[in-house]
Design a protein around this motif. Sequence first.
Motif, mmCIF file in Angstrom:
data_model
loop_
_atom_site.group_PDB
_atom_site.id
_atom_site.type_symbol
_atom_site.label_atom_id
_atom_site.label_comp_id
_atom_site.label_asym_id
_atom_site.label_seq_id
_atom_site.Cartn_x
_atom_site.Cartn_y
_atom_site.Cartn_z
ATOM 1 N N TYR A 1 41.706 35.492 37.816
ATOM 2 C CA TYR A 1 41.426 36.520 36.817
ATOM 3 C C TYR A 1 41.471 37.905 37.453
ATOM 4 O O TYR A 1 40.926 38.136 38.536
ATOM 5 C CB TYR A 1 40.058 36.283 36.181
ATOM 6 N N GLY A 2 42.169 38.825 36.781
ATOM 7 C CA GLY A 2 42.256 40.195 37.274
ATOM 8 C C GLY A 2 43.213 40.393 38.424
ATOM 9 O O GLY A 2 43.158 41.421 39.113
ATOM 10 N N LEU A 3 44.149 39.463 38.632
ATOM 11 C CA LEU A 3 45.086 39.574 39.756
ATOM 12 C C LEU A 3 45.899 40.856 39.682
ATOM 13 O O LEU A 3 46.089 41.548 40.680
ATOM 14 C CB LEU A 3 46.013 38.350 39.776
ATOM 15 N N GLN A 4 46.383 41.179 38.497
ATOM 16 C CA GLN A 4 47.187 42.393 38.343
ATOM 17 C C GLN A 4 46.376 43.640 38.672
ATOM 18 O O GLN A 4 46.886 44.567 39.310
ATOM 19 C CB GLN A 4 47.717 42.464 36.903
ATOM 20 N N ALA A 5 45.116 43.667 38.258
ATOM 21 C CA ALA A 5 44.256 44.814 38.567
ATOM 22 C C ALA A 5 44.042 44.941 40.064
ATOM 23 O O ALA A 5 43.982 46.063 40.608
ATOM 24 C CB ALA A 5 42.922 44.677 37.848
ATOM 25 N N LEU A 6 43.925 43.823 40.755
ATOM 26 C CA LEU A 6 43.812 43.856 42.218
ATOM 27 C C LEU A 6 45.092 44.400 42.834
ATOM 28 O O LEU A 6 45.044 45.294 43.710
ATOM 29 C CB LEU A 6 43.533 42.449 42.741
ATOM 30 N N GLN A 7 46.228 43.905 42.394
ATOM 31 C CA GLN A 7 47.514 44.355 42.932
ATOM 32 C C GLN A 7 47.709 45.860 42.749
ATOM 33 O O GLN A 7 48.280 46.533 43.597
ATOM 34 C CB GLN A 7 48.660 43.600 42.251
ATOM 35 N N GLN A 8 47.217 46.373 41.612
ATOM 36 C CA GLN A 8 47.394 47.792 41.299
ATOM 37 C C GLN A 8 46.293 48.672 41.869
ATOM 38 O O GLN A 8 46.312 49.890 41.656
ATOM 39 C CB GLN A 8 47.454 47.959 39.772
ATOM 40 N N GLY A 9 45.338 48.074 42.564
ATOM 41 C CA GLY A 9 44.265 48.850 43.164
ATOM 42 C C GLY A 9 43.209 49.313 42.182
ATOM 43 O O GLY A 9 42.405 50.203 42.501
ATOM 44 N N LEU A 10 43.183 48.735 40.991
ATOM 45 C CA LEU A 10 42.187 49.125 39.996
ATOM 46 C C LEU A 10 40.819 48.535 40.311
ATOM 47 O O LEU A 10 39.786 49.103 39.928
ATOM 48 C CB LEU A 10 42.634 48.684 38.600
ATOM 49 N N ILE A 11 40.802 47.381 40.960
ATOM 50 C CA ILE A 11 39.555 46.783 41.421
ATOM 51 C C ILE A 11 39.685 46.453 42.899
ATOM 52 O O ILE A 11 40.792 46.283 43.419
ATOM 53 C CB ILE A 11 39.202 45.501 40.623
ATOM 54 N N THR A 12 38.572 46.362 43.570
ATOM 55 C CA THR A 12 38.561 46.061 45.005
ATOM 56 C C THR A 12 38.656 44.556 45.225
ATOM 57 O O THR A 12 38.355 43.762 44.320
ATOM 58 C CB THR A 12 37.267 46.564 45.648
ATOM 59 N N PRO A 13 39.022 44.128 46.420
ATOM 60 C CA PRO A 13 38.995 42.692 46.716
ATOM 61 C C PRO A 13 37.613 42.084 46.489
ATOM 62 O O PRO A 13 37.501 40.944 46.036
ATOM 63 C CB PRO A 13 39.410 42.626 48.183
ATOM 64 N N GLN A 14 36.565 42.846 46.785
ATOM 65 C CA GLN A 14 35.209 42.324 46.597
ATOM 66 C C GLN A 14 34.928 42.049 45.117
ATOM 67 O O GLN A 14 34.341 41.015 44.759
ATOM 68 C CB GLN A 14 34.181 43.311 47.158
ATOM 69 N N THR A 15 35.332 42.973 44.244
ATOM 70 C CA THR A 15 35.144 42.764 42.808
ATOM 71 C C THR A 15 35.970 41.593 42.323
ATOM 72 O O THR A 15 35.509 40.767 41.514
ATOM 73 C CB THR A 15 35.524 44.035 42.034
ATOM 74 N N PHE A 16 37.187 41.481 42.797
ATOM 75 C CA PHE A 16 38.073 40.373 42.445
ATOM 76 C C PHE A 16 37.447 39.044 42.837
ATOM 77 O O PHE A 16 37.434 38.084 42.042
ATOM 78 C CB PHE A 16 39.418 40.573 43.147
#
Length: 792
Positions: A505-520
């Motif tokens: 969940y949220g892989l695209q947001a991680l790739q785009q830097g919208l969320i941090t690895p910790q949040t992911f």
Amino acid sequence: MSSEIRALKSTPLQSGLYALGTHERYRISNQEIRIMWKKLLWLVLGLTLTGLLAITVVGYLIYQQAPSAPAAGQTLVLAMPPGQTSSYPAYAGEHPRLQQRPAETWDFPIRLGETGPAEALFAGEKQYPFLCGRDNSRDWLENANVQPEPDNQLGYGIPIHAVHENRADPNTVIGYSMDCLFPSQARYYYNKKGSTDFFPLEEADGDIEQITVNGEQIDFIVRLETGTINRFFYAIAVLRGENETIDSPESDYWNKRLIYQFSGGVGIGRQQGNFSTRNIFRDRYEQLRQGYAVVFSSANDTSNHYNIWLAEDTALRVKTQFTALYEEPLYTVGIGGSGGALQQYLLAQNHPGIIDAAIPLYSYPDMVTQTIHILDCELLEYYFDATAADEPLWQTWENRRWIEGLNASSAVSSPFAALVAIQALSGGNPADALKAWRGSSECANAWRGLTPLINNPKFALESVDYAPAVADSVQWTHWDDLREFYGRDAAGFANSPWDNIGVQYGLQALQQGLITPQTFLDLNAKVGGWVTQDAMQAEKFWFLTGGALFPPEINLWGEHNMTVKPFSQGLTVAPRSQGSLAAIQGIYRSGHVFLGIADIPIIDLRHYLDPVLDMHHSSASFSTRARMIKAQGHADNQLIWMTTIPHDPQAEAFALIDEWMSNMRQYPLRSVVANKPAQASDSCFSAKGELIAAGADVWDGPWNGKPAGACMQVYPAYQTSREVAGNAVSADVFKCHRQSVTQAIATGVYGSIDMHPYLQQLQAIFPEGVCDYSQGDAGLPAGLMQQIQQQQ
């Protein structure tokens, strides 16, 4: 299409449940608390008044719309016949596209005063219990005549009462009806001058509208016939012939074009449904005026069920009844919204010829693949609202799009925000109560309540119409409604195809830097899944689900049925849900999944409703198109038209379809695409009906990897939770193939984000690996697509 929007709404109870707001906690200072307590006195008063108003309004609407039988006196389904098998294997037969349908066994036409067939031709055994509905075209009759005919003396179904002086006697039961059969009847209706309203012809007083047909001016009078076929109401509406009688109709003024009216809604079976003359007279006024004939069946209304075999079986027979009364039409065009739209796509795929052209409104490709991302909704909403409530990121509603894909907005509040506030107050969170009206998401605003309707066997919205012993014997889920396709275990619970093993969940947001690895990592560790059917508990929607008015028991997300509960007891990773592979394969083989085969003229038409968080999101049209391109190599026979309320281009769609079908009659050796009129193209319009743009590239956008076209720029499409987790827009993967975390890192799944430092955490969260969507659906039966493509 405004009338279609009204028709698309589920029952007010369902609408209320999926429209409830959400719970959002945040930290506040002591000074803010003091200010809030001053406001709270006014808030409590306001909430009390709002709550009372909500109870009154919702209660009234529930009473008005809840399923009910038309007979006098007691109308509960009292009992059902024995013989319901506790277990079923998942369907393993041929896809409907590959099957030969059996020859008709019923002697059509059904004559007035006679009842139609109760047994389906090929759709399987009758389902029990079965709740009788209402045909409001019979309201003019005495009460005794609007009861279904008795069919047993064993107490199965609803009681049928004796008739004294043309009135049903509620104290005298003469039999019972378990199949809800009504004799066919017909009546003439006239259109009143200066209106779109129709009234019984015998009430006319020189105020009949005049229309011109074939150059002749005639009274606008329609013969409406209703009855039951396969236990569901059917209706046929045609202009009255010049010399016809009510029992011997003629086709003088029929233009030889037939409309099959489909209808939407959310149903899980076990009910006949209702018919209202508005289904035809209101929605098809202009077409009736032009001489079209219109047919309808409550079996083709998804408020009652989503069994596409039963929908097809009944549609075939309704058309047979029509042709037996009149003649074969030049063509049949389907129209209908939401569930009425997806039926058109599935029927075009499964049995070409039932409809020859389609005008799907507010479409989805099918129902069952919508469950893939919709059952993510409450899991994600609970994470935002409760598990990660202290994370400021999720206090901005628009940020939820990054994870849910579907739209969210700080400017839209749920009409049931009062319940959100009451839940917050009962939980001791007055600050949350103050924020209840500040924002929502499509997940919460449009889909809340549909998750348990699909998935929870103890969420029995309609059980009030069944005797307790009957209601308790039923597993009230979509899965069980179609258990002959999904399969059912020995304990009596249907197999569920829903699976989120490996979903990032949220892989695209991680790739785009919208969320941090910790949040992911936190999100994916804590999101969890749904408990199994046998472990489900009753939902907690306060009085809407039978709870006491005080103290209010409200739990909007249903987290007591999520696997996040063990997480709070010390687990580091909340378990995910494992879908049944047999159920997935069975639902594919049964034809309930739109694979992308539909070689007929199609105008996919919708109002752009994404900004108001309506469930009919525009990206569904592109999901359908992507599947057609994948299966057929093109989608050139599908036009996508999008506009804004109040503009309604249905008339233009019918005219274009008529020209297209005329070309096909004139040039039968040419393909559907080759016969497409020159002006037929993808288009978008303004609210005033002005053409914004048209052409082959106007809907280009992220879904096909191209720069946004002129229409996509005006009406941007959002995504789904599985798309932003890595799946394609086709959104047709129930169970993903998986790759190890180390493979995912090596192949660049995380883009420029270095996940090597988090390898151990990723492996703990995804011990079975992460989704590799490039391999398609692990549940798709081997060779099925090839078989269908070869047959085509």
